[in-house]
Design an enzyme around this catalytic site. Sequence first.
Site, mmCIF file in Angstrom:
data_model
loop_
_atom_site.group_PDB
_atom_site.id
_atom_site.type_symbol
_atom_site.label_atom_id
_atom_site.label_comp_id
_atom_site.label_asym_id
_atom_site.label_seq_id
_atom_site.Cartn_x
_atom_site.Cartn_y
_atom_site.Cartn_z
ATOM 1 N N ARG A 45 0.851 -1.211 0.000
ATOM 2 C CA ARG A 45 0.000 0.000 0.000
ATOM 3 C C ARG A 45 0.877 1.247 0.000
ATOM 4 O O ARG A 45 0.607 2.217 -0.707
ATOM 5 C CB ARG A 45 -0.932 0.000 1.227
ATOM 6 C CG ARG A 45 -1.948 -1.128 1.203
ATOM 7 C CD ARG A 45 -2.988 -0.970 2.290
ATOM 8 N NE ARG A 45 -2.502 -1.226 3.639
ATOM 9 C CZ ARG A 45 -2.538 -2.409 4.255
ATOM 10 N NH1 ARG A 45 -3.020 -3.469 3.627
ATOM 11 N NH2 ARG A 45 -2.092 -2.542 5.490
ATOM 12 N N LYS A 136 -12.008 14.644 5.786
ATOM 13 C CA LYS A 136 -13.141 14.191 4.981
ATOM 14 C C LYS A 136 -14.015 13.233 5.774
ATOM 15 O O LYS A 136 -13.507 12.405 6.540
ATOM 16 C CB LYS A 136 -12.652 13.471 3.727
ATOM 17 C CG LYS A 136 -13.772 13.251 2.719
ATOM 18 C CD LYS A 136 -13.458 12.164 1.723
ATOM 19 C CE LYS A 136 -13.812 10.813 2.307
ATOM 20 N NZ LYS A 136 -13.703 9.718 1.332
ATOM 21 N N LYS A 221 -18.300 17.835 -1.102
ATOM 22 C CA LYS A 221 -17.917 16.750 -2.029
ATOM 23 C C LYS A 221 -19.178 15.969 -2.380
ATOM 24 O O LYS A 221 -19.566 15.033 -1.673
ATOM 25 C CB LYS A 221 -16.864 15.849 -1.381
ATOM 26 C CG LYS A 221 -16.462 14.660 -2.249
ATOM 27 C CD LYS A 221 -15.152 14.037 -1.826
ATOM 28 C CE LYS A 221 -14.883 12.755 -2.604
ATOM 29 N NZ LYS A 221 -13.515 12.274 -2.489
HETATM 30 C C1 5MM Z 1 -11.084 6.517 -2.168
HETATM 31 O O1 5MM Z 1 -12.267 5.944 -1.637
HETATM 32 C C2 5MM Z 1 -12.766 6.606 -0.475
HETATM 33 C C3 5MM Z 1 -12.796 5.731 0.709
HETATM 34 O O2 5MM Z 1 -13.679 4.693 0.611
HETATM 35 P P1 5MM Z 1 -13.873 3.650 1.844
HETATM 36 O O3 5MM Z 1 -13.970 4.407 3.132
HETATM 37 O O4 5MM Z 1 -15.160 2.982 1.463
HETATM 38 O O5 5MM Z 1 -12.727 2.710 1.843
HETATM 39 C C4 5MM Z 1 -14.096 7.302 -0.812
HETATM 40 O O6 5MM Z 1 -14.704 7.895 0.292
HETATM 41 C C5 5MM Z 1 -13.781 8.352 -1.806
HETATM 42 O O7 5MM Z 1 -13.008 9.364 -1.225
HETATM 43 C C6 5MM Z 1 -15.004 9.006 -2.418
HETATM 44 O O8 5MM Z 1 -16.117 8.166 -2.482
HETATM 45 C C7 5MM Z 1 -14.659 9.427 -3.809
HETATM 46 O O9 5MM Z 1 -14.075 8.344 -4.488
HETATM 47 P P2 5MM Z 1 -14.648 7.915 -5.897
HETATM 48 O O10 5MM Z 1 -13.978 6.613 -6.199
HETATM 49 O O11 5MM Z 1 -16.139 7.795 -5.744
HETATM 50 O O12 5MM Z 1 -14.242 9.039 -6.827
#
Ligand code: 5MM
Length: 341
Positions: A45, A136, A221
Site C-alpha cells: 500500500r 473528509k 464533495k
Molecule cells: C477513495 O475511496 C474513499 C474511501 O472509501 P472507503 O472508506 O469505502 O474505503 C471514498 O470515500 C472516496 O473518497 C469518495 O467516495 C470518492 O471516491 P470515488 O472513487 O467515488 O471518486
Amino acid sequence: MSERLEDIAAAMVADGKGLLAADESSGTIKKRFDVIGVESTADSRRDYREMMFRAKEAMTRYISGVILYDETIHQKAADGTPLVDIIKATGAIPGIKVDAGAKPLAGYPGDTITEGLDGLRERLADYYKLGARFAKWRAVIDIDAAKGVPSATSIGSNAHALARYAALCQEAGIVPIVEPEVLMDGAHDIGTCYEISKATLTKLYTELYAARVFLEGTILKPNMVLAGKKSGKVSSPEEVAEKTIKLFRETVPAAIGGIAFLSGGQSDEEATANLNAINAIGPHPWKLTFSYGRALQAAPQKAWSGKSANVAAAQAAFAHRAHMNHLAALGKWQPELEQAA
Ligand code: 5MM
C-alpha cells in the site's frame, strides 16, 4: 501557507487543481489490489501510494491536496521520508479521512449511518500535528424506492453527523470536506437522483447552519446528478451538467469554499466529460473541481500492477488522468485529447 480556514479551502479548489482521494480503507484497497493481482500489505500500500505522490509533474500542476487514510498519514517512504513530506514538497495539502465508515442504521434496513464522532476532537488534534489541514467524512445514501430507502431518518441522521464533524474540524483549524454521497448503484432514473440529492443537500445545509459551521471554510464533495447504473441508462454530459447545476443553485449556498466532486463509479472518461460539461455552462457561484478516487486511480493501478519496473508507466497514467481532469475543471477538455494520449 495561510492557516485561515477560508484560505485553505480556496487553495483546495485553486484554478484547474483538484483533490486526489487516496483514502481507501484497508478493506477497499484490498478489493482494488485483488483486481490487479497484488497482495495488500502495509508495504505494498505504501509503495503504491508513494508512486503517485512522487509523480512530480502531476502533483505539482494538477493536484491541490491528497486525502489520506490513517495508516498512510503515519507511513514513511522506502527511503525514510514521511509520505506527508513528499506531498507537501509538491505544494499539495495533506488531508485525512476521519470517519469510521457507514454502518447499518438500526431500525431502517437498507439505510446506513456513518460513524466516528466519538473521540474525534482528540484525533483531529493529532492529525493537525501530523500536517493535515483538511479532513473528509463520507455519508452514504443509497436509493431503493421499493424498500423506502433512503428514509428521512437516514438523511437527517447523516446530515447531523456531518455537521457535528464539520464543527469539530473547524475548532481544530482543519477544513471539513462534507461528503453526502447519493450512490449511483441503484436502478433509479436521473429525476430520482435529483430529488434524493435535493433532500440530502437541503438537510445538510440546515444542519451546518444549526451547528454554526463557517461555510467559507468548508468544501462540499457531492455526487453528480445521474441515472443509476442498474437503470441501463447513461445520462449525457449535457443533461448531467444541467441537472447538477440546477440542484446546486437550489440548495448550496454561494458562500462555501468550493465544490469537489466524487466520481462514484463513473468510468474515468465519463467523470472527466461530466465535470467538463458542468464547467462549460458556467460561470457559477462556486469553483467546481474533482476529488476523485477511482476515476483518478484506476488507470495507474492497472499500469503499476505491483511491479517497480512499472512505476514510470503508472506515473504517466496518473499524470494523464490528472491532466484531463485539470482541463475539465477549467471547462477546456476535449474527447480528442484522450485519443491523442
Ligand atoms: C477513495 O475511496 C474513499 C474511501 O472509501 P472507503 O472508506 O469505502 O474505503 C471514498 O470515500 C472516496 O473518497 C469518495 O467516495 C470518492 O471516491 P470515488 O472513487 O467515488 O471518486
